[in-house]
Design a protein around this motif. Structure first.
Motif, PDB file in Angstrom:
ATOM      1  N   TYR A   1       0.852  -1.209   0.000  1.00 14.49           N
ATOM      2  CA  TYR A   1       0.000   0.000   0.000  1.00 14.49           C
ATOM      3  C   TYR A   1       0.886   1.257   0.000  1.00 14.49           C
ATOM      4  O   TYR A   1       0.655   2.194  -0.769  1.00 14.49           O
ATOM      5  CB  TYR A   1      -0.912  -0.051   1.230  1.00 14.49           C
ATOM      6  N   ASP A   2       1.933   1.232   0.850  1.00 16.02           N
ATOM      7  CA  ASP A   2       2.890   2.357   0.871  1.00 16.02           C
ATOM      8  C   ASP A   2       3.480   2.595  -0.517  1.00 16.02           C
ATOM      9  O   ASP A   2       3.597   3.739  -0.970  1.00 16.02           O
ATOM     10  CB  ASP A   2       4.077   2.052   1.804  1.00 16.02           C
ATOM     11  N   ALA A   3       3.875   1.505  -1.165  1.00 18.71           N
ATOM     12  CA  ALA A   3       4.521   1.627  -2.480  1.00 18.71           C
ATOM     13  C   ALA A   3       3.541   2.167  -3.513  1.00 18.71           C
ATOM     14  O   ALA A   3       3.911   2.954  -4.393  1.00 18.71           O
ATOM     15  CB  ALA A   3       5.069   0.270  -2.920  1.00 18.71           C
ATOM     16  N   VAL A   4       2.287   1.767  -3.410  1.00 17.58           N
ATOM     17  CA  VAL A   4       1.263   2.260  -4.336  1.00 17.58           C
ATOM     18  C   VAL A   4       1.043   3.757  -4.099  1.00 17.58           C
ATOM     19  O   VAL A   4       0.975   4.555  -5.049  1.00 17.58           O
ATOM     20  CB  VAL A   4      -0.042   1.447  -4.170  1.00 17.58           C
ATOM     21  N   VAL A   5       0.967   4.151  -2.835  1.00 12.79           N
ATOM     22  CA  VAL A   5       0.809   5.578  -2.514  1.00 12.79           C
ATOM     23  C   VAL A   5       1.990   6.360  -3.076  1.00 12.79           C
ATOM     24  O   VAL A   5       1.822   7.412  -3.720  1.00 12.79           O
ATOM     25  CB  VAL A   5       0.705   5.785  -0.977  1.00 12.79           C
ATOM     26  N   ALA A   6       3.202   5.851  -2.872  1.00 14.66           N
ATOM     27  CA  ALA A   6       4.399   6.563  -3.334  1.00 14.66           C
ATOM     28  C   ALA A   6       4.406   6.681  -4.860  1.00 14.66           C
ATOM     29  O   ALA A   6       4.733   7.739  -5.414  1.00 14.66           O
ATOM     30  CB  ALA A   6       5.658   5.849  -2.842  1.00 14.66           C
ATOM     31  N   ALA A   7       4.028   5.597  -5.551  1.00 13.29           N
ATOM     32  CA  ALA A   7       4.040   5.633  -7.015  1.00 13.29           C
ATOM     33  C   ALA A   7       3.000   6.628  -7.532  1.00 13.29           C
ATOM     34  O   ALA A   7       3.258   7.392  -8.467  1.00 13.29           O
ATOM     35  CB  ALA A   7       3.760   4.235  -7.568  1.00 13.29           C
ATOM     36  N   LEU A   8       1.828   6.632  -6.929  1.00 13.38           N
ATOM     37  CA  LEU A   8       0.770   7.549  -7.367  1.00 13.38           C
ATOM     38  C   LEU A   8       1.177   8.998  -7.143  1.00 13.38           C
ATOM     39  O   LEU A   8       1.024   9.850  -8.026  1.00 13.38           O
ATOM     40  CB  LEU A   8      -0.521   7.265  -6.583  1.00 13.38           C
ATOM     41  N   THR A   9       1.692   9.287  -5.963  1.00 14.16           N
ATOM     42  CA  THR A   9       1.984  10.686  -5.639  1.00 14.16           C
ATOM     43  C   THR A   9       3.198  11.179  -6.418  1.00 14.16           C
ATOM     44  O   THR A   9       3.294  12.364  -6.724  1.00 14.16           O
ATOM     45  CB  THR A   9       2.164  10.885  -4.126  1.00 14.16           C
ATOM     46  N   ALA A  10       4.117  10.267  -6.781  1.00 20.50           N
ATOM     47  CA  ALA A  10       5.251  10.675  -7.621  1.00 20.50           C
ATOM     48  C   ALA A  10       4.772  11.131  -8.995  1.00 20.50           C
ATOM     49  O   ALA A  10       5.426  11.930  -9.655  1.00 20.50           O
ATOM     50  CB  ALA A  10       6.244   9.525  -7.767  1.00 20.50           C
ATOM     51  N   ARG A  11       3.611  10.659  -9.418  1.00 18.89           N
ATOM     52  CA  ARG A  11       3.000  11.121 -10.679  1.00 18.89           C
ATOM     53  C   ARG A  11       2.021  12.277 -10.445  1.00 18.89           C
ATOM     54  O   ARG A  11       1.184  12.568 -11.296  1.00 18.89           O
ATOM     55  CB  ARG A  11       2.242   9.968 -11.340  1.00 18.89           C
ATOM     56  N   ARG A  12       2.077  12.866  -9.260  1.00 20.85           N
ATOM     57  CA  ARG A  12       1.243  14.026  -8.909  1.00 20.85           C
ATOM     58  C   ARG A  12      -0.228  13.705  -8.681  1.00 20.85           C
ATOM     59  O   ARG A  12      -1.056  14.619  -8.569  1.00 20.85           O
ATOM     60  CB  ARG A  12       1.339  15.147  -9.958  1.00 20.85           C
ATOM     61  N   PHE A  13      -0.586  12.433  -8.607  1.00 15.47           N
ATOM     62  CA  PHE A  13      -1.964  12.137  -8.208  1.00 15.47           C
ATOM     63  C   PHE A  13      -2.143  12.513  -6.737  1.00 15.47           C
ATOM     64  O   PHE A  13      -1.275  12.223  -5.910  1.00 15.47           O
ATOM     65  CB  PHE A  13      -2.280  10.649  -8.374  1.00 15.47           C
ATOM     66  N   ALA A  14      -3.257  13.127  -6.426  1.00 20.75           N
ATOM     67  CA  ALA A  14      -3.634  13.333  -5.020  1.00 20.75           C
ATOM     68  C   ALA A  14      -4.265  12.029  -4.535  1.00 20.75           C
ATOM     69  O   ALA A  14      -5.058  11.417  -5.254  1.00 20.75           O
ATOM     70  CB  ALA A  14      -4.644  14.471  -4.917  1.00 20.75           C
ATOM     71  N   VAL A  15      -3.892  11.597  -3.339  1.00 17.78           N
ATOM     72  CA  VAL A  15      -4.406  10.334  -2.810  1.00 17.78           C
ATOM     73  C   VAL A  15      -5.263  10.609  -1.576  1.00 17.78           C
ATOM     74  O   VAL A  15      -4.856  11.341  -0.670  1.00 17.78           O
ATOM     75  CB  VAL A  15      -3.251   9.371  -2.450  1.00 17.78           C
ATOM     76  N   ILE A  16      -6.459  10.034  -1.583  1.00 16.48           N
ATOM     77  CA  ILE A  16      -7.343  10.114  -0.418  1.00 16.48           C
ATOM     78  C   ILE A  16      -7.440   8.697   0.125  1.00 16.48           C
ATOM     79  O   ILE A  16      -7.916   7.795  -0.572  1.00 16.48           O
ATOM     80  CB  ILE A  16      -8.747  10.639  -0.797  1.00 16.48           C
ATOM     81  N   ILE A  17      -6.950   8.497   1.318  1.00 11.65           N
ATOM     82  CA  ILE A  17      -7.015   7.155   1.885  1.00 11.65           C
ATOM     83  C   ILE A  17      -8.380   6.981   2.552  1.00 11.65           C
ATOM     84  O   ILE A  17      -8.927   7.903   3.149  1.00 11.65           O
ATOM     85  CB  ILE A  17      -5.831   6.866   2.837  1.00 11.65           C
ATOM     86  N   ASN A  18      -8.931   5.799   2.368  1.00 13.53           N
ATOM     87  CA  ASN A  18     -10.317   5.575   2.791  1.00 13.53           C
ATOM     88  C   ASN A  18     -10.430   4.320   3.641  1.00 13.53           C
ATOM     89  O   ASN A  18     -10.080   3.230   3.207  1.00 13.53           O
ATOM     90  CB  ASN A  18     -11.206   5.434   1.530  1.00 13.53           C
ATOM     91  N   ASN A  19     -10.910   4.495   4.851  1.00 17.74           N
ATOM     92  CA  ASN A  19     -11.178   3.343   5.708  1.00 17.74           C
ATOM     93  C   ASN A  19     -12.454   2.684   5.205  1.00 17.74           C
ATOM     94  O   ASN A  19     -13.562   3.075   5.541  1.00 17.74           O
ATOM     95  CB  ASN A  19     -11.349   3.781   7.160  1.00 17.74           C
ATOM     96  N   HIS A  20     -12.267   1.672   4.383  1.00 21.19           N
ATOM     97  CA  HIS A  20     -13.397   1.091   3.666  1.00 21.19           C
ATOM     98  C   HIS A  20     -14.030  -0.035   4.468  1.00 21.19           C
ATOM     99  O   HIS A  20     -15.242  -0.137   4.561  1.00 21.19           O
ATOM    100  CB  HIS A  20     -12.884   0.574   2.319  1.00 21.19           C
ATOM    101  N   THR A  21     -13.184  -0.902   5.013  1.00 17.61           N
ATOM    102  CA  THR A  21     -13.688  -2.071   5.721  1.00 17.61           C
ATOM    103  C   THR A  21     -12.781  -2.362   6.914  1.00 17.61           C
ATOM    104  O   THR A  21     -11.635  -1.923   6.954  1.00 17.61           O
ATOM    105  CB  THR A  21     -13.669  -3.319   4.803  1.00 17.61           C
ATOM    106  N   ASN A  22     -13.281  -3.123   7.842  1.00 19.85           N
ATOM    107  CA  ASN A  22     -12.437  -3.651   8.906  1.00 19.85           C
ATOM    108  C   ASN A  22     -11.862  -4.980   8.430  1.00 19.85           C
ATOM    109  O   ASN A  22     -10.669  -5.146   8.280  1.00 19.85           O
ATOM    110  CB  ASN A  22     -13.241  -3.835  10.188  1.00 19.85           C
ATOM    111  N   LYS A  23     -12.768  -5.925   8.156  1.00 20.83           N
ATOM    112  CA  LYS A  23     -12.322  -7.197   7.602  1.00 20.83           C
ATOM    113  C   LYS A  23     -12.061  -7.009   6.111  1.00 20.83           C
ATOM    114  O   LYS A  23     -12.784  -6.272   5.443  1.00 20.83           O
ATOM    115  CB  LYS A  23     -13.403  -8.249   7.804  1.00 20.83           C
ATOM    116  N   SER A  24     -11.054  -7.711   5.623  1.00 23.77           N
ATOM    117  CA  SER A  24     -10.716  -7.581   4.210  1.00 23.77           C
ATOM    118  C   SER A  24     -11.704  -8.367   3.375  1.00 23.77           C
ATOM    119  O   SER A  24     -11.471  -9.525   3.043  1.00 23.77           O
ATOM    120  CB  SER A  24      -9.311  -8.107   3.960  1.00 23.77           C
ATOM    121  N   ARG A  25     -12.813  -7.759   3.083  1.00 29.26           N
ATOM    122  CA  ARG A  25     -13.764  -8.427   2.206  1.00 29.26           C
ATOM    123  C   ARG A  25     -14.609  -7.404   1.477  1.00 29.26           C
ATOM    124  O   ARG A  25     -14.677  -6.243   1.850  1.00 29.26           O
ATOM    125  CB  ARG A  25     -14.638  -9.416   2.981  1.00 29.26           C
TER     126      ARG A  25
END
Ligand SMILES: *[C@@H]1O[C@H](CO)[C@@H](O)[C@H](O)[C@H]1NC(C)=O
Ligand SMILES: *[C@@H]1O[C@H](CO)[C@@H](O)[C@H](O)[C@H]1NC(C)=O
Ligand SMILES: *[C@@H]1O[C@H](CO)[C@@H](O)[C@H](O)[C@H]1NC(C)=O
Ligand SMILES: *[C@@H]1O[C@H](CO)[C@@H](O)[C@H](O)[C@H]1NC(C)=O
Ligand SMILES: *[C@@H]1O[C@H](CO)[C@@H](O)[C@H](O)[C@H]1NC(C)=O
Ligand SMILES: *[C@@H]1O[C@H](CO)[C@@H](O)[C@H](O)[C@H]1NC(C)=O
Length: 621
Positions: A140-164
């Motif tokens: 997830y960190d690496a995805v955030v870093a790759a996106l922001t290096a391309r100037r995408f703004a990232v909004i992190i979202n607490n979507h679920t507790n359990k991964s489903r």
């Protein structure tokens, strides 16, 4: 660090796209709000033209082997990572995101993913060997870093507790405090925001996805109990801004569902409607973005189900354009389309979408929704951004085959009926905020607990009237009105066009609990708590209904004394500027000074049959 290879388009079409669509235009973090608009650090509009890159929130449907692709939603198994990393090199995915004109990504995560310390198997990231040996959170960190290096703004979202896969019936993800305390939820948020604090292109914390009923309980907005989403979001937002990152946008979604979806029983989607009466005031008054989700197959009172859980209510796709626009506005977009109210904030339609082959019933809904977003210049986020073209789920904007090498079958690669409307949406000119900065109107709400919104006062401990319920305006705003009895509400404002005085540099305050500063009897027979000359009220405190004190701030200049007037409101509404600020204490008696005035005193009475609640204001220019 530019793109690693050419576009992997099937047709030459995407190579022909105008250059303006290829790179995320430059922008300067941090983001904040200005009236209904999100702006960057230079004050330029930053419209969230986003899509949801899901996967880290889980795709498993809740039964069978998680590693069996057929047990994931539509057979698209993310393995708790951003979807697609096993088949497509990340740079190729980012190229494709740029090509469809988005500038920001809503990146859902699950709590389970955050706490999973196991190293992922290599085949989960087969197309991205640079991610070998990482945990899901490190990916997830690496995805955030790759996106922001391309100037995408990232909004992190607490979507679920359990991964489903989210939002089935009783999936254990209905509410922020399912089987744990609100504090544990907030503590997790603080650690996630701190984790990305050094990356200013991580611009938003989207507090919780689709708060809705669980088996037994409905969420509410302002009942001040364990199911109160208004209160929980308010607590989390303030703590993130004070303890983790004062610069991050706080995204608060409306209530997604209440009641049992059975004809004859109350049920529906309040969405943001309750914010008409009670909007949030955060310690940073320019950081709140409201959000809402809309899909054609759901409805204002329709759960989206077919068969069990289906009622006779219309779905959004059954509504005429006029009715759809009206319900979008009354349930959500009013926050952005009302420009001078306590609830005026940006609206982010952070989920909406339609598949390629969802049938003709959804097409009018899609075109109407895109027209609504374009006409009213609303921030948006399509769901989902990424998918697999051979899975049978053809909703994604960018999809790839699961063969090796993966071949893209995205929105731009063939005759997708959504393409032109999508490009029109991302390409529509976004309005700039007016040069004349709109006023802030922010509610103080002393109904349940302290409501100290001044960073300055909080830094001093915040407890300036021990044992009383205290409310203080955010720094930079002053108190402009109070309600009498019933709900304990106040309204704060800055109204910059009035050129008012501001708090002096030393941030001097005085807690007034007597009539010491009263020179003239401006409220005969009532007790008058008045600020010293050259001071103005920024807060007040109550014990029960009774006024306990007025908090006064020393102004940065000499204030006139000769334009005083008394505004009585114990018998009815007295608001000098009509409805400016909106109705901030519905069906309560309210007094409000004019926008170019300040509150210099509050009068009340504890005489027989009076409860000591605010009854009159001394307004001064
Ligand atoms: C949240 O997930 C964790 C495992 O990551 C689990 O221990 C906990 O019980 C879950 N809470 C809920 C409400 O499902
Ligand atoms: C969370 O909500 C539940 C109801 O589902 C409630 O019983 C519980 O008290 C709440 N938890 C906390 C810690 O507030
Ligand atoms: C996300 O929400 C879940 C509730 O479903 C909660 O258990 C978890 O603590 C939250 N995580 C974060 C980082 O807020
Ligand atoms: C439909 O939803 C609205 C908004 O949530 C609600 O006010 C209304 O009572 C609902 N109608 C029914 C029949 O449940
Ligand atoms: C949306 O609702 C707001 C508040 O009720 C109203 O002022 C505005 O005119 C409405 N806009 C549209 C386009 O319906
Ligand atoms: C985007 O807008 C520009 C001008 O604003 C126009 O030249 C271009 O053709 C548009 N592109 C698409 C794909 O609509």
């Amino acid at each position: 660090m530019r793109r690693s290879g050419p576009f992997s388009c099937l047709l030459a079409l995407c190579l022909l796209l105008p250059a303006a669509l290829a790179l995320v235009p430059d922008w300067t973090p941090p983001l904040s709000t200005r009236g209904r608009y999100i702006v960057d650090a230079t004050g330029a509009r930053f419209k969230l033209k986003a899509a949801n890159w899901h996967g880290a929130s889980g795709t498993w449907e809740g039964s069978g082997d998680k590693n069996d692709d057929t047990k994931s939603h539509s057979g698209e198994n993310s393995h708790v990572l951003a979807l697609g990393l096993q088949y497509v090199p990340i740079d190729e995915m980012l190229d494709s995101f740029e090509a469809i004109g988005i500038n920001s990504i809503r990146l859902p995560f699950s709590n389970e993913m955050i706490h999973d310390t196991s190293v992922i198997p290599d085949d989960w990231i087969a197309a991205n060997p640079q991610l070998k040996g990482k945990t899901p959170l490190e990916v997830y960190d690496a995805v955030v870093a790759a996106l922001t290096a391309r100037r995408f703004a990232v909004i992190i979202n607490n979507h679920t507790n359990k991964s489903r896969w989210c939002c089935g019936v009783n999936d254990g993800n209905e509410r922020w405090n399912e089987s744990q305390s609100e504090d544990a939820w907030i503590a997790d948020w603080i650690s996630m925001v701190q984790r990305y604090k050094s990356n200013p292109r991580v611009v938003g914390a989207d507090l919780y996805n689709e708060v809705r009923r669980d088996l037994l309980n409905d969420p509410n907005w302002g009942d001040y109990d364990a199911h109160d989403w208004y209160l929980a979001a308010h607590h989390a937002g303030d703590r993130i801004l004070t303890e983790a990152n004062k610069d991050i946008l706080i995204v608060i979604e409306g209530i997604n569902w209440f009641g049992l979806p059975v004809d004859g029983f109350p049920h529906g989607r309040p969405t943001l409607d309750p914010a008409h009466q009670l909007s949030h005031t955060l310690v940073q008054p320019d950081k709140l973005v409201y959000s809402a989700h809309f899909y054609g197959y759901t409805g204002p009172n329709h759960s989206g189900a077919t068969g069990i859980g289906e009622t006779s209510d219309p779905r959004y796709q059954d509504l005429s354009k006029a009715d759809l626009f009206a319900v979008y506005n009354s349930s959500a977009a009013f926050v952005a389309l009302s420009d001078d109210s306590h609830f005026t904030h940006p609206l982010w339609m952070s989920e909406f979408g339609s598949g390629i082959d969802t049938g003709d019933a959804q097409k009018p809904w899609w075109f109407n929704t895109v027209e609504f977003l374009t006409t009213y210049d609303i921030d948006f986020s399509f769901w989902p951004l990424v998918g697999f073209s051979d899975s049978g789920n053809n909703w994604a904007l960018q999809a790839w085959t699961r063969a090796s090498p993966a071949v893209r079958h995205g929105l731009l690669d063939f005759d997708d009926w959504r393409r032109d409307s999508w490009l029109g949406l991302v390409n529509a000119t976004a309005a700039q905020p007016p040069a004349d900065v709109p006023a802030h109107w922010r509610i103080l709400n002393l109904d349940a607990e302290d409501y100290v919104k001044s960073i300055t006062l909080l830094a001093r401990g915040g407890d300036w009237d021990s044992g009383a319920r205290k409310g203080v305006c955010p720094d930079g705003l002053r108190l402009l009105g109070l309600s009498s009895s019933g709900r304990a509400r106040g309204i704060c404002a800055d109204t910059p066009s009035a050129g008012g005085a501001t708090w002096g540099a030393a941030r001097d305050t005085e807690v007034v609990t007597s009539e010491t500063h009263v020179a003239a009897d401006w409220a005969s027979g009532f007790t008058k708590y008045q600020c010293a000359d050259d001071s103005f009220a920024i807060g007040y405190a109550l014990r029960g209904a009774k006024v306990s004190s007025v908090l006064c701030a020393k102004a940065d200049r000499v204030l006139g004394q000769d334009t005083s007037r008394t505004v009585w409101f114990n018998q009815g509404d007295q608001r000098a500027d009509g409805n400016r600020g909106g109705d901030w204490a519905v069906s309560q008696y309210k007094g409000q000074c004019a926008s170019d005035e300040h509150v210099a005193g509050v009068a009340f009475s504890t005489a027989w049959a009076r409860n000591g609640s605010p009854a009159a204001l001394l307004c001064r220019k």
